[in-house]
Design a protein around this motif. Structure first.
Motif, PDB file in Angstrom:
ATOM      1  N   ALA A 340       0.817  -1.218   0.000  1.00  0.00           N
ATOM      2  CA  ALA A 340       0.000   0.000   0.000  1.00  0.00           C
ATOM      3  C   ALA A 340       0.846   1.262   0.000  1.00  0.00           C
ATOM      4  O   ALA A 340       0.316   2.355  -0.228  1.00  0.00           O
ATOM      5  CB  ALA A 340      -0.917  -0.008   1.223  1.00  0.00           C
ATOM      6  N   ASN A 341       2.127   1.131   0.226  1.00  0.00           N
ATOM      7  CA  ASN A 341       2.998   2.309   0.320  1.00  0.00           C
ATOM      8  C   ASN A 341       4.146   2.249  -0.680  1.00  0.00           C
ATOM      9  O   ASN A 341       5.248   2.738  -0.411  1.00  0.00           O
ATOM     10  CB  ASN A 341       3.540   2.454   1.736  1.00  0.00           C
ATOM     11  CG  ASN A 341       2.494   2.903   2.727  1.00  0.00           C
ATOM     12  OD1 ASN A 341       2.241   4.097   2.870  1.00  0.00           O
ATOM     13  ND2 ASN A 341       1.877   1.939   3.398  1.00  0.00           N
ATOM     14  N   MET A 342       3.892   1.649  -1.815  1.00  0.00           N
ATOM     15  CA  MET A 342       4.898   1.630  -2.863  1.00  0.00           C
ATOM     16  C   MET A 342       5.325   3.055  -3.206  1.00  0.00           C
ATOM     17  O   MET A 342       4.486   3.954  -3.347  1.00  0.00           O
ATOM     18  CB  MET A 342       4.360   0.940  -4.111  1.00  0.00           C
ATOM     19  CG  MET A 342       4.201  -0.570  -3.993  1.00  0.00           C
ATOM     20  SD  MET A 342       5.779  -1.459  -3.991  1.00  0.00           S
ATOM     21  CE  MET A 342       5.931  -1.909  -2.268  1.00  0.00           C
ATOM     22  N   GLY A 343       6.615   3.269  -3.332  1.00  0.00           N
ATOM     23  CA  GLY A 343       7.150   4.579  -3.653  1.00  0.00           C
ATOM     24  C   GLY A 343       7.536   5.403  -2.440  1.00  0.00           C
ATOM     25  O   GLY A 343       8.235   6.414  -2.576  1.00  0.00           O
ATOM     26  N   ASP A 354      13.924   3.581  -2.111  1.00  0.00           N
ATOM     27  CA  ASP A 354      12.548   3.605  -2.575  1.00  0.00           C
ATOM     28  C   ASP A 354      11.863   2.300  -2.165  1.00  0.00           C
ATOM     29  O   ASP A 354      12.503   1.365  -1.691  1.00  0.00           O
ATOM     30  CB  ASP A 354      12.458   3.826  -4.088  1.00  0.00           C
ATOM     31  CG  ASP A 354      13.029   2.658  -4.888  1.00  0.00           C
ATOM     32  OD1 ASP A 354      13.428   1.644  -4.267  1.00  0.00           O
ATOM     33  OD2 ASP A 354      13.106   2.764  -6.123  1.00  0.00           O
ATOM     34  N   ALA A 355      10.567   2.280  -2.303  1.00  0.00           N
ATOM     35  CA  ALA A 355       9.793   1.079  -1.994  1.00  0.00           C
ATOM     36  C   ALA A 355       9.151   0.586  -3.279  1.00  0.00           C
ATOM     37  O   ALA A 355       8.308   1.276  -3.867  1.00  0.00           O
ATOM     38  CB  ALA A 355       8.744   1.378  -0.931  1.00  0.00           C
ATOM     39  N   VAL A 418       2.675  -6.362  -6.672  1.00  0.00           N
ATOM     40  CA  VAL A 418       2.375  -5.087  -6.035  1.00  0.00           C
ATOM     41  C   VAL A 418       1.134  -4.409  -6.602  1.00  0.00           C
ATOM     42  O   VAL A 418       0.893  -3.227  -6.344  1.00  0.00           O
ATOM     43  CB  VAL A 418       3.589  -4.136  -6.142  1.00  0.00           C
ATOM     44  CG1 VAL A 418       4.765  -4.696  -5.376  1.00  0.00           C
ATOM     45  CG2 VAL A 418       3.955  -3.882  -7.603  1.00  0.00           C
ATOM     46  N   ASP A 419       0.321  -5.137  -7.392  1.00  0.00           N
ATOM     47  CA  ASP A 419      -0.925  -4.540  -7.831  1.00  0.00           C
ATOM     48  C   ASP A 419      -2.041  -4.967  -6.869  1.00  0.00           C
ATOM     49  O   ASP A 419      -1.764  -5.551  -5.821  1.00  0.00           O
ATOM     50  CB  ASP A 419      -1.239  -4.926  -9.278  1.00  0.00           C
ATOM     51  CG  ASP A 419      -1.349  -6.424  -9.465  1.00  0.00           C
ATOM     52  OD1 ASP A 419      -1.546  -7.150  -8.453  1.00  0.00           O
ATOM     53  OD2 ASP A 419      -1.224  -6.897 -10.609  1.00  0.00           O
ATOM     54  N   ASP A 420      -3.295  -4.728  -7.220  1.00  0.00           N
ATOM     55  CA  ASP A 420      -4.368  -5.091  -6.292  1.00  0.00           C
ATOM     56  C   ASP A 420      -5.323  -6.116  -6.883  1.00  0.00           C
ATOM     57  O   ASP A 420      -6.461  -6.247  -6.442  1.00  0.00           O
ATOM     58  CB  ASP A 420      -5.153  -3.842  -5.866  1.00  0.00           C
ATOM     59  CG  ASP A 420      -5.965  -3.235  -6.997  1.00  0.00           C
ATOM     60  OD1 ASP A 420      -5.707  -3.603  -8.170  1.00  0.00           O
ATOM     61  OD2 ASP A 420      -6.833  -2.413  -6.713  1.00  0.00           O
ATOM     62  N   VAL A 421      -4.871  -6.867  -7.891  1.00  0.00           N
ATOM     63  CA  VAL A 421      -5.720  -7.855  -8.523  1.00  0.00           C
ATOM     64  C   VAL A 421      -4.994  -9.180  -8.627  1.00  0.00           C
ATOM     65  O   VAL A 421      -3.760  -9.234  -8.792  1.00  0.00           O
ATOM     66  CB  VAL A 421      -6.170  -7.370  -9.936  1.00  0.00           C
ATOM     67  CG1 VAL A 421      -4.972  -7.228 -10.860  1.00  0.00           C
ATOM     68  CG2 VAL A 421      -7.220  -8.301 -10.535  1.00  0.00           C
ATOM     69  N   VAL A 422      -5.740 -10.259  -8.490  1.00  0.00           N
ATOM     70  CA  VAL A 422      -5.174 -11.604  -8.635  1.00  0.00           C
ATOM     71  C   VAL A 422      -5.409 -12.039 -10.078  1.00  0.00           C
ATOM     72  O   VAL A 422      -6.555 -12.190 -10.509  1.00  0.00           O
ATOM     73  CB  VAL A 422      -5.827 -12.596  -7.658  1.00  0.00           C
ATOM     74  CG1 VAL A 422      -5.218 -13.980  -7.816  1.00  0.00           C
ATOM     75  CG2 VAL A 422      -5.673 -12.105  -6.221  1.00  0.00           C
ATOM     76  N   ASN A 423      -4.309 -12.239 -10.814  1.00  0.00           N
ATOM     77  CA  ASN A 423      -4.449 -12.526 -12.233  1.00  0.00           C
ATOM     78  C   ASN A 423      -3.337 -13.466 -12.697  1.00  0.00           C
ATOM     79  O   ASN A 423      -2.665 -14.100 -11.893  1.00  0.00           O
ATOM     80  CB  ASN A 423      -4.458 -11.227 -13.044  1.00  0.00           C
ATOM     81  CG  ASN A 423      -3.220 -10.367 -12.774  1.00  0.00           C
ATOM     82  OD1 ASN A 423      -2.181 -10.870 -12.324  1.00  0.00           O
ATOM     83  ND2 ASN A 423      -3.326  -9.072 -13.076  1.00  0.00           N
ATOM     84  N   GLY A 424      -3.164 -13.522 -14.002  1.00  0.00           N
ATOM     85  CA  GLY A 424      -2.186 -14.437 -14.567  1.00  0.00           C
ATOM     86  C   GLY A 424      -0.763 -14.142 -14.127  1.00  0.00           C
ATOM     87  O   GLY A 424       0.083 -15.056 -14.074  1.00  0.00           O
ATOM     88  N   THR A 425      -0.454 -12.896 -13.818  1.00  0.00           N
ATOM     89  CA  THR A 425       0.889 -12.566 -13.335  1.00  0.00           C
ATOM     90  C   THR A 425       1.161 -13.272 -12.011  1.00  0.00           C
ATOM     91  O   THR A 425       2.243 -13.831 -11.786  1.00  0.00           O
ATOM     92  CB  THR A 425       1.039 -11.051 -13.153  1.00  0.00           C
ATOM     93  OG1 THR A 425       0.770 -10.392 -14.397  1.00  0.00           O
ATOM     94  CG2 THR A 425       2.447 -10.700 -12.692  1.00  0.00           C
TER      95      THR A 425
END
Length: 468
Positions: A340-343, A354-355, A418-425
């Motif tokens: 939630a605090n990337m950057g 950096d984060a 680091v995104d907010d979705v569960v997907n193929g990545t």
């Protein structure tokens, strides 16, 4: 001419047992007058295999109390039991002003001497040289000339603060006071009167409260001794340097109790339970009697946050920086806080100011804590370990299936980047690490990865497709 000296009436003491003795020894090394409360009515016996012979009065090893004949409570020899003796011995020459030679010693039965009990006898009588060497240990505590009344051992034993004599290695059943002169080398002009008393105590090292167990209470007592520079008799001076200090504390904890210095609950592990004990000690500003020196992790004579930080980082191997919610563990909540605090440089863990996703990877592989229902636990796992059990396996795949395609999902829902979705990545990350186990891990067989690529995708598609 017989020397007339009145023996002091011995005052009763609480704790260590007390023996007294008196002997008049001639220039020919013979005891002509002797008494005491030792074995056989205070008899003095001669060791036949030494030259010149030692004249000895033997005492039975009672644990405490003053009446030696009524307290038959010897401690069996063991690795931790010890005998401490505080001798107080005076020597008076018959002819004051003229030089007299004398030797004074202490002796004890070795572990090889058969146990006798109070009704038995010490190693007296006809012993061969080999038997005497096997059964008797001896230490000379004074050898020299006197020409006036002389205290050959410390006389000021108030509160037993003078270092005592300690029988090495074990607690003997019998011990003795020894005297002799040497008519072949040192011709004395007259008789010598020797008299004194021995306070003696059987102890188990570290068991200060005498409850037959060396535990936290005893460690705290040792801390109190450290505060005054020594216990009643230097009981905690395990390295015999006449000081009770941290070296002795470390010996007590690591050698006698047998745990690590940071294991405050003495359960064999230095863990968060011990951290909680330390935290309580810091909050209370623990006194020496409450273990202050033990809890001083960075040894700076203060109890403060630095000790907590030291324990967290140096003992537990955790990063205080990664415990973002300050709950004394690094788990999925802290992973979510980082994402939630990337950057934000305040959340930088890998030192590059950096984060970013590199910090997430560093956190997962080096800082996060994992545990399993069977009690196994550790620090550091692999991306894909959604439930933080140290394994990347079908359980994690099932978690991913349940949340696949959803947004607003954190690590515990198998959002592995680091995104907010569960997907193929995220599935690709899980697939790359599938079969790995912390802390050492094993590389899965290629067929396993292949099955995951086919079966895993099929499972996810049944939920309704995936993005990415």
């Amino acid at each position: 001419m017989r020397i007339a000296i009145t023996m002091c009436v011995l005052c009763a003491l609480v704790g260590p047992a007390q023996g007294y003795f008196q002997a008049e020894i001639t220039p020919d090394n013979l005891v002509v007058e002797g008494e005491g409360n030792g074995h056989d009515g205070g008899a003095w016996v001669e060791s036949e295999n030494t030259g010149p012979a030692w004249q000895s009065q033997w005492f039975y090893n009672t644990q405490d109390g003053n009446d030696l004949e009524e307290r038959p409570s010897p401690l069996d020899p063991s690795e931790t039991a010890r005998k401490k003796i505080w001798p107080q011995i005076m020597v008076y020459p018959e002819l004051t002003g003229q030089s007299h030679y004398i030797e004074v010693g202490l002796s004890w039965t070795t572990a090889d001497y058969p146990e006798t009990g109070l009704a038995g006898v010490p190693p007296v009588g006809s012993l061969t040289p080999e038997e005497e060497a096997l059964y008797i240990g001896r230490q000379t505590i004074f050898a020299g000339y006197i020409d006036e009344a002389t205290a050959v051992t410390p006389m000021d034993i108030a509160f037993f603060r003078d270092p005592p004599f300690i029988v090495p290695d074990f607690d003997p059943e019998w011990f003795a006071v020894d005297i002799r002169v040497d008519p072949t080398e040192h011709v004395n002009p007259g008789n010598l009167l020797v008299h004194g008393r021995l306070w003696h105590d059987s102890i188990v090292w570290g068991d200060y409260d005498r409850d037959a167990d060396v535990d936290v209470d005893d460690i705290h007592q040792h801390n109190d001794f450290m505060d005054i520079g020594g216990g009643w008799d230097y009981l905690g001076d395990y390295d015999f340097d006449f000081d009770v200090d941290r070296d002795d504390l470390e010996y007590l904890v690591t050698e006698i109790v047998g745990v690590d210095m940071a294991d405050f609950d003495l359960d064999g592990d230095s863990d968060l339970d011990d951290y909680a004990i330390l935290s309580g000690a810091v909050d209370a500003n623990a006194t020496p009697a409450q273990g202050r020196f033990w809890y001083d992790m960075n040894v700076d004579d203060t109890l403060d946050q630095d000790d907590l930080d030291y324990y967290f980082t140096e003992v537990l191997g955790l990063s205080r920086a990664a415990d973002f919610d300050d709950d004394l563990d690094i788990d999925a909540d802290d992973i979510a806080a980082l994402v939630a605090n990337m950057g934000n440089p305040a959340y930088d863990l890998d030192g590059d100011a950096d984060a970013d996703e590199d910090d997430l990877i560093y956190m997962i592989e080096n800082l996060v804590q994992w545990s399993r229902p069977g009690g196994e636990s550790g620090i550091g796992t692999k991306r894909g370990d959604a439930n933080l059990d140290g394994l990347v396996n079908a359980t994690d795949l099932a978690i991913m299936k349940a949340s696949f395609g959803d947004s607003g999902i954190d690590w515990s829902g198998a959002n592995l980047n680091v995104d907010d979705v569960v997907n193929g990545t995220d599935l690709a990350i899980l697939k790359a690490n599938f079969g790995l186990a912390a802390p050492t891990g094993t590389v899965p067989e290629p067929v396993t990865l292949g099955l995951l690529g086919l079966g895993g995708l099929a499972l996810l598609r049944r939920k309704g497709g995936y993005a990415g």
